[in-house]
Design a protein around this motif. Structure first.
Motif, PDB file in Angstrom:
ATOM      1  N   UNK A  30       8.106  -0.239  17.850  1.00 30.62           N
ATOM      2  CA  UNK A  30       7.065   0.525  17.143  1.00 30.62           C
ATOM      3  C   UNK A  30       7.660   1.728  16.412  1.00 30.62           C
ATOM      4  N   UNK A  31       8.597   2.414  17.075  1.00 24.30           N
ATOM      5  CA  UNK A  31       9.218   3.592  16.456  1.00 24.30           C
ATOM      6  C   UNK A  31      10.016   3.195  15.214  1.00 24.30           C
ATOM      7  N   UNK A  32      10.739   2.089  15.303  1.00 27.32           N
ATOM      8  CA  UNK A  32      11.540   1.634  14.157  1.00 27.32           C
ATOM      9  C   UNK A  32      10.639   1.249  12.993  1.00 27.32           C
ATOM     10  N   UNK A  33       9.519   0.618  13.341  1.00 28.16           N
ATOM     11  CA  UNK A  33       8.595   0.196  12.304  1.00 28.16           C
ATOM     12  C   UNK A  33       8.073   1.413  11.527  1.00 28.16           C
ATOM     13  N   UNK A  34       7.710   2.443  12.289  1.00 20.00           N
ATOM     14  CA  UNK A  34       7.207   3.656  11.631  1.00 20.00           C
ATOM     15  C   UNK A  34       8.292   4.290  10.766  1.00 20.00           C
ATOM     16  N   UNK A  35       9.538   4.324  11.282  1.00 20.86           N
ATOM     17  CA  UNK A  35      10.642   4.949  10.544  1.00 20.86           C
ATOM     18  C   UNK A  35      10.909   4.199   9.241  1.00 20.86           C
ATOM     19  N   UNK A  36      10.848   2.886   9.283  1.00 17.72           N
ATOM     20  CA  UNK A  36      11.109   2.095   8.065  1.00 17.72           C
ATOM     21  C   UNK A  36       9.949   2.220   7.083  1.00 17.72           C
TER      22      UNK A  36
END
Ligand code: TMP
Length: 214
Positions: free
Chosen positions: A20-26
């Motif tokens: 989830x964190x990576x998705x938000x960052x991308x």
């Protein structure tokens, strides 16, 4: 072409929080992201997931288990992963073939050649650009996973959740072996830290990938 990022680790490593964190960052960088998982990810692949994870009366050999994982993977690649990558989207996948190498290969003792032959036939060149291995001691991971099951009211453990500490020890060792053999692709993150710190380390690994030129 988009990029293909996979997350790996034993149960309780915190893969979903990191995804989830990576998705938000991308997404914050304007990148279109598809988050998905294996086994599963499409309607048929999810049915195969249920078939392989639900423990029933019948004997399921380690080889049969391996082929069910690859059947689900083939459907997922054809219907979701490859089309998304071709559209230029980034795919974040919770587990991929390293899980087969670690669980069926390391955990169950399935021959490497058997797994790699299926991998070659099913991947057809679709390999992860980056794999984040969330590593932590087996006891810590399993205790986290147990607490999560209790919190979710899950009463029956699935085919893997009911495995022994020794089994997960072999899974973890095989994961670390894979990372050692392929350090450019596989980044090992210390998953004993809290979720925010692990997510920050994962984002840093991703920045390096973005820096390599997309
Ligand atoms: P999950 O709980 O992370 O969604 O994963 C489901 C279970 O399936 C987990 O115990 C690991 C296992 N698994 C394999 O044994 N081989 C595989 O190839 C994959 C993708 C998952």
């Amino acid at each position: 072409m988009g990029r293909f990022i996979t997350l790996e680790g034993i149960e309780g490593a915190g893969k979903s929080t990191v995804a989830q964190a990576l998705m938000r960052a991308l997404e914050a960088r304007g990148i279109v992201v598809r988050a998905t998982r294996e086994p599963g990810g499409t309607p048929l692949a999810e049915r195969l997931r249920d078939a392989v994870l639900t423990k029933g009366e019948e004997t399921v050999s380690p080889e049969a288990e391996t082929m069910l994982m690859f059947a689900s993977r083939a459907v997922h690649l054809d219907n979701l992963v490859r089309p998304a990558l071709a559209r230029g989207e980034w795919v974040i996948c919770d587990r991929y073939t390293d899980a087969t190498r670690a669980y069926q290969g390391g955990g169950r003792g399935v021959a490497r050649e058997f797994i790699e032959t299926l991998a070659q036939a099913v991947h057809r060149g679709t390999e992860p650009d980056l794999t984040l291995l969330l590593d932590l001691p087996v006891e810590v991971g399993l205790e986290r996973a147990r607490r999560r099951r209790v919190a979710n009211g899950q009463v029956v453990a699935d085919r893997f959740e009911s495995e022994t500490l020794e089994f997960f020890g072999r899974v973890r060792s095989r994961y670390l072996e894979i990372a050692k053999a392929d350090p450019l692709r596989v980044h090992v993150l210390d998953a004993t830290r809290d979720a925010v710190q692990v997510a920050a380390a994962a984002s840093a690994a991703l920045d390096a990938l973005i820096g390599r030129g997309t």
